[in-house]
Design an enzyme around this catalytic site. Structure first.
Site, PDB file in Angstrom:
ATOM      1  N   ARG A   1      39.257 -42.523  -8.188  1.00 14.12           N
ATOM      2  CA  ARG A   1      40.413 -43.020  -7.738  1.00 14.12           C
ATOM      3  C   ARG A   1      40.791 -44.034  -8.909  1.00 14.12           C
ATOM      4  NH1 ARG A   1      38.975 -44.832  -1.516  1.00 14.12           N
ATOM      5  NH2 ARG A   1      38.286 -42.721  -0.894  1.00 14.12           N
TER       6      ARG A   1
ATOM      7  N   ARG B   1      33.885 -51.519  -6.155  1.00  8.95           N
ATOM      8  CA  ARG B   1      35.081 -50.836  -6.238  1.00  8.95           C
ATOM      9  C   ARG B   1      35.282 -50.207  -7.751  1.00  8.95           C
ATOM     10  NH1 ARG B   1      39.840 -51.256  -2.854  1.00  8.95           N
ATOM     11  NH2 ARG B   1      38.919 -53.203  -2.381  1.00  8.95           N
TER      12      ARG B   1
ATOM     13  N   GLU C   1      33.389 -53.532   3.988  1.00 12.29           N
ATOM     14  CA  GLU C   1      33.607 -52.273   4.551  1.00 12.29           C
ATOM     15  C   GLU C   1      32.687 -51.151   3.601  1.00 12.29           C
ATOM     16  OE1 GLU C   1      36.613 -48.497   3.917  1.00 12.29           O
ATOM     17  OE2 GLU C   1      37.381 -50.453   3.574  1.00 12.29           O
TER      18      GLU C   1
ATOM     19  N   SER D   1      35.100 -45.815   6.731  1.00 12.89           N
ATOM     20  CA  SER D   1      36.481 -45.703   7.418  1.00 12.89           C
ATOM     21  C   SER D   1      36.493 -44.562   8.132  1.00 12.89           C
ATOM     22  CB  SER D   1      37.378 -46.157   6.285  1.00 12.89           C
ATOM     23  OG  SER D   1      38.560 -46.534   7.504  1.00 12.89           O
TER      24      SER D   1
ATOM     25  N   ARG E   1      28.351 -48.347  -2.300  1.00 13.75           N
ATOM     26  CA  ARG E   1      28.219 -49.688  -1.384  1.00 13.75           C
ATOM     27  C   ARG E   1      27.035 -49.484  -0.747  1.00 13.75           C
ATOM     28  NH1 ARG E   1      34.605 -51.242   0.276  1.00 13.75           N
ATOM     29  NH2 ARG E   1      35.560 -50.811  -1.660  1.00 13.75           N
TER      30      ARG E   1
END
Length: 426
Positions: free
Chosen positions: A261, A276, A348, A351, A391
């Site tokens: 990403r 991230r 988070e 999701s 994560r």
């Protein structure tokens, strides 16, 4: 993608649903484009019909010796042939404009999704276990990571920001987490393991909703392919343009892949540490099911992700996202947020979204409701993380840290660590 027929039947309801997501009314503009396109289609059909009639009449006129009539008919046919390409181009342009407009509209929220503008208005549903109390001040992973093999500077030298080089025991722990998650999802939760392509074409990322709106968040190769931002793209598109003959049981797929990403929409967020990244590993879960099975399948997928956190004994909470925080293609989303003691916050880690038939329409994926039935219907798709490996690695480091700087290995990971019981700082 949205159903035009549904918009025609209830434009007010469509606009009301968009308003819940903070989107201006669009039904009138869409229906105007649709009406103009349909009028051109009708006109072309009439012209084609008249051309065929006139062509047939030419032969009849010639047979009757009426040359004047034949010549007039020939002139009419020539005029129709000359006019049709321009109208066909106009019809194509109207169709493209309509499809482009529809492709840019987010999915409609399901009933029961809370109204809200951003993450501050999400609704906490539940929490699991109480965070550990430390006899010392817990550190963030970015502070203790380098001594354990999580090297940020090494990666920066070769790749720049938002990359991390994992070495030795840290790389082993990262691999152990991914392998454990994959084994858990296939062995305990009924998912089929897949090894999908990491490079896909335009139609694949369009099918799951990343294109055209989120092109800037992706990496593109020189030959026009896209690096997957998540295995959701490859797994969901595995049923692209198919009619599934038997969908009485959901199709459950999982894959452990690198994800890529550009994080164009996250400038300045989480620039420190391993949270991230431009490149990270993730175990993705995807389900393809009938509409009537979607609610139960969503619950199963959430439970599948939660079960990994419980197995690792990581405190977490489940959150129902509000309309303003849901992803573009989602109708309803639950986030799982893991406790990070070094940050003194929940973050988070998964999701899990139900997308309805939004992606299926873009991919043209259907199923046959009854054995041998002629009529087909669009499938429903769901996707979620089971879990994001990086994560989870951060969560293990922060929750299992010891006062001497070492990291205890969670019990379920020990078989994957070759007997290693803890990570020791160099």
């Amino acid at each position: 993608m949205h159903d035009l027929r549904s918009i025609r039947e209830n434009p007010e309801g469509f606009d009301a649903a968009l308003a819940r997501r903070g989107v201006e009314p669009m039904a009138a503009d869409l229906l105007k484009l649709d009406e103009e396109r349909r009028a051109l289609t009708t006109r072309l059909q009439e012209m084609q019909s008249r051309r065929n009639e006139a062509s047939k009449a030419i032969g009849q006129a010639m047979g009757q010796g009426d040359k004047d009539k034949a010549e007039a008919l020939k002139a009419e046919v020539a005029e129709i042939k000359q006019a049709m390409p321009a109208i066909e181009e106009e019809e194509r342009a109207k169709g493209e404009a309509l499809n482009h407009a529809l492709a840019a509209i987010p999915n409609l929220p399901a009933d029961g999704v809370p109204l809200g503008k951003d993450e501050s208005e999400n609704v906490e549903v539940s929490r699991w276990t109480v965070p550990r109390t430390f006899p010392f001040s817990p550190r963030e992973h970015a502070d203790m990571g380098p001594a354990l093999g999580m090297e940020f500077e090494t990666a920066v030298k070769m790749s720049g920001a938002r990359f991390t080089f994992l070495r030795a025991q840290m790389a082993r722990l990262n691999r152990a987490l991914g392998q454990f998650m994959l084994d858990h999802q296939t062995g305990e939760n009924g998912y089929t393991e897949c090894a999908p392509p990491l490079l896909v074409r335009d139609e694949a990322v369009f099918g799951t909703g990343q294109l055209p709106k989120f092109a800037d968040d992706l990496f593109k190769t020189t030959d026009g392919r896209w690096l997957i931002p998540t295995a959701e793209v490859s797994l969901t598109n595995s049923v692209r343009e198919e009619i599934i003959e038997d969908l009485t049981s959901p199709i459950r797929l999982t894959a452990l892949t690198p994800c890529f990403r550009s994080e164009a929409g996250a400038a300045g967020k989480d620039t420190r540490g391993f949270i991230r990244q431009h490149q990270f590993d993730k175990v993705e879960l995807v389900s393809i099911c009938r509409p009537q099975d979607a609610h139960a399948e969503h619950e199963h997928m959430v439970e599948s992700a939660e079960s990994v956190l419980r197995a690792l004994d990581l405190p977490y909470r489940k959150v129902l996202l509000c309309t303003g925080d849901m992803g573009f293609g989602a109708r309803k989303t639950f986030d799982l947020e893991v406790w990070l003691p070094g940050q003194d916050a929940y973050r988070e880690i998964s999701s899990i979204s139900w997308c309805g038939d939004f992606q299926a329409r873009r991919m043209n994926t259907r199923y046959r409701p009854e054995d041998g039935a002629k009529k087909t219907e669009f499938v429903h798709t769901l996707n979620g993380s089971g879990l994001a490996v990086g994560r989870t690695l951060v969560a293990v480091l922060e929750n299992y840290q010891q006062e001497d700087g070492s990291i205890a290995v969670p019990e379920v990971l020990k078989p994957y660590m070759g007997g290693l019981e803890k990570l020791v700082p160099a």
